[in-house]
Scaffold this motif. Structure first.
Motif, PDB file in Angstrom:
ATOM      1  N   GLU A  37       0.840  -1.180   0.000  1.00 50.13           N
ATOM      2  CA  GLU A  37       0.000   0.000   0.000  1.00 50.13           C
ATOM      3  C   GLU A  37       0.887   1.247   0.000  1.00 50.13           C
ATOM      4  O   GLU A  37       2.049   1.192   0.386  1.00 50.13           O
ATOM      5  CB  GLU A  37      -0.891   0.046   1.259  1.00 50.13           C
ATOM      6  N   PHE A  38       0.306   2.372  -0.392  1.00 46.30           N
ATOM      7  CA  PHE A  38       1.037   3.641  -0.476  1.00 46.30           C
ATOM      8  C   PHE A  38       1.737   3.985   0.839  1.00 46.30           C
ATOM      9  O   PHE A  38       2.930   4.272   0.857  1.00 46.30           O
ATOM     10  CB  PHE A  38       0.060   4.756  -0.872  1.00 46.30           C
ATOM     11  N   TRP A  39       1.015   3.929   1.941  1.00 47.93           N
ATOM     12  CA  TRP A  39       1.585   4.308   3.235  1.00 47.93           C
ATOM     13  C   TRP A  39       2.744   3.393   3.615  1.00 47.93           C
ATOM     14  O   TRP A  39       3.780   3.839   4.088  1.00 47.93           O
ATOM     15  CB  TRP A  39       0.515   4.331   4.347  1.00 47.93           C
ATOM     16  N   ARG A  40       2.579   2.097   3.395  1.00 47.75           N
ATOM     17  CA  ARG A  40       3.614   1.130   3.766  1.00 47.75           C
ATOM     18  C   ARG A  40       4.847   1.297   2.872  1.00 47.75           C
ATOM     19  O   ARG A  40       5.985   1.242   3.334  1.00 47.75           O
ATOM     20  CB  ARG A  40       3.069  -0.291   3.657  1.00 47.75           C
ATOM     21  N   GLY A  41       4.621   1.510   1.594  1.00 45.46           N
ATOM     22  CA  GLY A  41       5.720   1.722   0.660  1.00 45.46           C
ATOM     23  C   GLY A  41       6.535   2.952   1.005  1.00 45.46           C
ATOM     24  O   GLY A  41       7.766   2.945   0.920  1.00 45.46           O
ATOM     25  N   ASN A  42       5.852   4.020   1.422  1.00 45.08           N
ATOM     26  CA  ASN A  42       6.579   5.228   1.796  1.00 45.08           C
ATOM     27  C   ASN A  42       7.387   5.034   3.068  1.00 45.08           C
ATOM     28  O   ASN A  42       8.478   5.591   3.202  1.00 45.08           O
ATOM     29  CB  ASN A  42       5.629   6.421   1.937  1.00 45.08           C
ATOM     30  N   ILE A  43       6.890   4.249   3.997  1.00 47.09           N
ATOM     31  CA  ILE A  43       7.669   3.948   5.200  1.00 47.09           C
ATOM     32  C   ILE A  43       8.945   3.197   4.819  1.00 47.09           C
ATOM     33  O   ILE A  43      10.033   3.503   5.313  1.00 47.09           O
ATOM     34  CB  ILE A  43       6.821   3.158   6.227  1.00 47.09           C
TER      35      ILE A  43
END
Length: 88
Positions: A37-43
């Protein structure tokens, strides 16, 4: 209209930035292959480059803190989403 080919230096910054290529698997490859997901990828992205990328106008420590603040921000956004406190 002809376009000038990108210089190697510019291409390296865009395609193979050193702050990502230091890893056996680049973060973008890891993120995409795992369909994160977007949030996980950015982390993953910001966490993996923290301490290795220096921002204009910031020293090495300030730059690392900036990336770690981004990690914290994306984690907070996900926590808020799970609690039903979504920001718009």
């Amino acid at each position: 209209m002809s376009r000038k080919p990108k210089t190697t230096k510019t291409s390296d910054i865009v395609v193979k930035p050193a702050h990502y290529t230091r890893w056996a698997i680049e973060p973008i490859t890891f993120i995409m292959r795992n369909k994160m997901e977007f949030w996980r990828g950015n982390i993953v992205k910001y966490g993996s480059r923290a301490g290795f990328k220096t921002y204009d106008g910031l020293d090495a420590v300030e730059s690392e803190i900036a990336d770690l603040e981004k990690v914290r921000r994306y984690a907070e956004m996900r926590i808020n989403e799970l609690k039903g406190e979504v920001e718009l």
